[in-house]
Scaffold this active site. Structure first.
Site, PDB file in Angstrom:
ATOM      1  CB  CYS B 246     -78.935  12.858 -38.799  1.00 41.44           C
ATOM      2  SG  CYS B 246     -79.724  11.246 -38.916  1.00 41.44           S
ATOM      3  NE  ARG B 251     -76.386  11.519 -35.977  1.00 36.98           N
ATOM      4  CZ  ARG B 251     -75.288  12.104 -36.442  1.00 36.98           C
ATOM      5  NH1 ARG B 251     -74.597  12.906 -35.646  1.00 36.98           N
ATOM      6  NH2 ARG B 251     -74.877  11.912 -37.685  1.00 36.98           N
TER       7      ARG B 251
END
Lengths: 140, 289
Positions: B246, B251
Site C-alpha cells: 500500500c 493497509r
C-alpha cells in the site's frame, strides 16, 4: 502571534507536562468538554472538513453583537482527537471578534498532539483549523 | 471459536474471533487482548476491560531506523503484556482493524502464531454497547523469550519485490483506485507523504483493502465472497506467491491477513516499504494505465 488566550493558556500548561500518559489524559479531558453542534443530520457536505477521518463539520456565524458563533460537529464516537481540538478551538474563539480566528494556527495540532498522531490524522485536524479560519475570514 | 465465524468458510477460522467470543473470554487468563489504533487518544479514553495497548509508532517501530523492533524489544513488549509462548493474543482497533492487522503481522515476524483479530474491531464492540473501561490492566509481567525476528516468510523487501516483478509474480495493490492509476500519490483526503512518483508496481492488481469488508459493520466478508473478489475477479492464484503493498504497509497488512488466514493462500508477504519506498526509489519500474 500567540493563540487566542484560552488556547495559549492550555498549550502552555500542556507543555509543562512531561509524562506522555498525563498529556494524553489532559487531551481526553479536553475532548469531554466538546459540545455537539446544534444542527440536524445529514450535515451539509459544504461544511465538511476535508481530510478528516472523523466526519467533522463546522459552521461559523456572527452573533447579534457581531462576534463569532462557532459550532463543530464530530460525527464519530471514536473521534476523540477531533473532539479535543474542536473543544479548544471553540473555547478560544467563541463570542470573540471575527479577527480572533486569524490567531488560530495550524501548528496548534502539533502543539497539542505532538508526534502522537499519524500524518493522516494530523492533516484532518489541520484542515479543521484551516476551515474554521476560512469561514471566519469570510465574515470579517 | 464463534460458530458464526466458523460458518463463513475461512481457511484458518481460529485467527478471527467475534466480539461475542471476546466478551466471553475476558477472564480467560490465556487470552491477552491488545488494542492497536491510529488515534493515540482512543485507548486511554476507554478500552475493552483488561485490554493492553500496543502503539504502532512507539511499540512496534524502531525509533531511529525505518524498521521494526528487534528481538529484545519484542521480548520486552511481550513481557509487559504478561505473555507466554502459549498466550492467545487477540488484536482489535480503529480504522477497520488496520493497525490491529499491522500489529498481528509484526507479531508473526517473531513467530508468535497464536494470534487472532477481533472481527469488526473497536467500533463494532462500541456499537454493541459492550463494556468499556479506563482502568489499565495490571496483570503480572512475564519473562518472554523470543527468537530473532524472521523477515523471510511474511515480509518482502524492495529487491525481492523487484525480482518478483521481473518474474511477473502476483502483486496486490490495496491502495485507492486513484493512487493505483497514478492520479494521486496518496490516499484521498490524506497528505502526500513524500512519494515523488505516482502509479503502481508493474503487474499489480488493484484490490482496495476495503473490498474485503462489509461496510455496514466492518466485519470481514465470507470466504466465498472473498474468493470471488480476489481469485475469480482479479485472478490471484492461491498457488502462486503474492506480495501485497500500500503506502506504508498498514493497509496491506489487512489484505495480507485476508489472503493468508481467511483464504488460506500459503505464500503471501507484506511489502512494508510500499509506495513510500517504491515511488521514491531511483530506477525502479513504475506502471501507469
Amino acid at each position: 502571534m500567540p493563540y487566542p488566550a484560552p488556547i495559549q493558556e492550555f498549550v502552555e500548561n500542556l507543555s509543562y507536562i512531561d509524562d506522555r500518559g498525563d498529556r494524553v489524559q489532559a487531551l481526553i479531558d479536553l475532548s469531554r468538554s466538546y459540545k455537539p453542534a446544534n444542527h440536524e443530520k445529514p450535515y451539509p457536505a459544504d461544511h465538511r472538513v476535508p481530510g478528516c477521518e472523523s466526519e467533522v463539520y463546522s459552521w461559523v456565524n456572527l452573533t447579534q453583537d457581531g462576534n463569532l458563533d462557532l459550532e463543530i460537529a464530530v460525527d464519530n464516537p471514536q473521534g476523540i482527537s477531533a473532539m479535543a481540538l474542536a473543544a479548544i478551538i471553540t473555547e478560544g474563539i467563541q463570542n470573540q471578534p471575527p479577527q480572533t480566528a486569524a490567531q488560530l494556527d495550524e501548528e496548534l495540532v502539533y502543539a497539542l498532539f505532538g508526534k502522537e498522531l499519524s500524518m493522516g490524522k494530523s492533516m484532518g485536524l489541520t484542515n479543521l483549523i484551516r476551515q474554521v479560519k476560512a469561514q471566519a475570514a469570510n465574515l470579517a | 471459536m464463534s460458530i458464526e465465524i466458523q460458518s463463513r468458510g475461512y481457511a484458518h477460522p481460529t485467527n478471527l474471533v467475534s466480539t461475542e467470543w471476546v466478551a466471553t473470554n475476558l477472564n480467560n487468563s490465556n487470552v491477552i487482548i491488545v488494542e492497536s489504533n491510529e488515534d493515540p487518544l482512543l485507548y486511554p479514553s476507554s478500552h475493552i476491560p483488561g485490554a493492553y495497548e500496543v502503539d504502532w509508532t512507539l511499540d512496534l517501530n524502531d525509533q531511529v531506523m525505518r524498521d521494526y523492533l528487534n528481538r529484545t524489544g519484542f521480548e520486552a513488549l511481550m513481557s509487559r503484556l504478561g505473555a507466554t509462548q502459549d498466550s492467545h493474543i487477540v488484536f482489535y482497533g480503529d480504522k477497520n482493524n488496520w493497525w490491529a492487522c499491522y500489529a498481528f503481522w509484526v507479531f508473526q515476524l517473531f513467530g508468535h502464531t497464536n494470534c487472532s483479530i477481533m472481527d469488526g474491531g473497536r467500533i463494532k464492540w462500541m456499537n454493541e454497547q459492550r463494556p468499556l473501561v479506563m482502568d489499565l490492566p495490571n496483570n503480572p509481567t512475564s519473562n518472554y523469550t523470543a527468537p530473532e525476528r524472521d523477515d523471510t516468510t511474511e515480509r518482502a523487501f524492495r529487491d525481492e519485490v523487484l525480482a518478483h516483478v521481473k518474474k511477473q509474480g502476483q502483486l496486490v495493490d490495496v491502495r485507492s483506485p486513484e493512487e493505483f492509476t497514478g492520479a494521486r500519490t496518496h490516499m484521498p483526503d490524506y497528505p502526500n507523504e513524500g512519494a515523488l512518483r505516482s502509479g503502481h508496481i508493474p503487474g499489480a492488481k488493484s484490490v482496495p483493502w476495503a473490498t474485503a469488508i462489509n461496510p455496514a459493520n466492518g466485519t470481514f466478508k465470507t470466504a466465498a465472497e472473498l474468493r470471488e473478489i480476489y481469485e475469480n475477479q482479479k485472478g490471484i492464484s492461491p498457488e502462486e506467491p503474492t506480495i501485497a503493498y500500500c503506502r506504508i504497509g498498514e493497509r496491506s497488512s489487512h489484505t495480507w491477513f485476508v489472503l493468508k488466514y481467511l483464504l488460506g493462500h500459503p505464500n503471501v508477504k507484506n511489502y512494508d516499504g510500499s509506495w513510500t519506498e517504491w515511488g521514491n526509489s531511483v530506477g525502479l519500474p513504475i506502471e501507469k494505465p
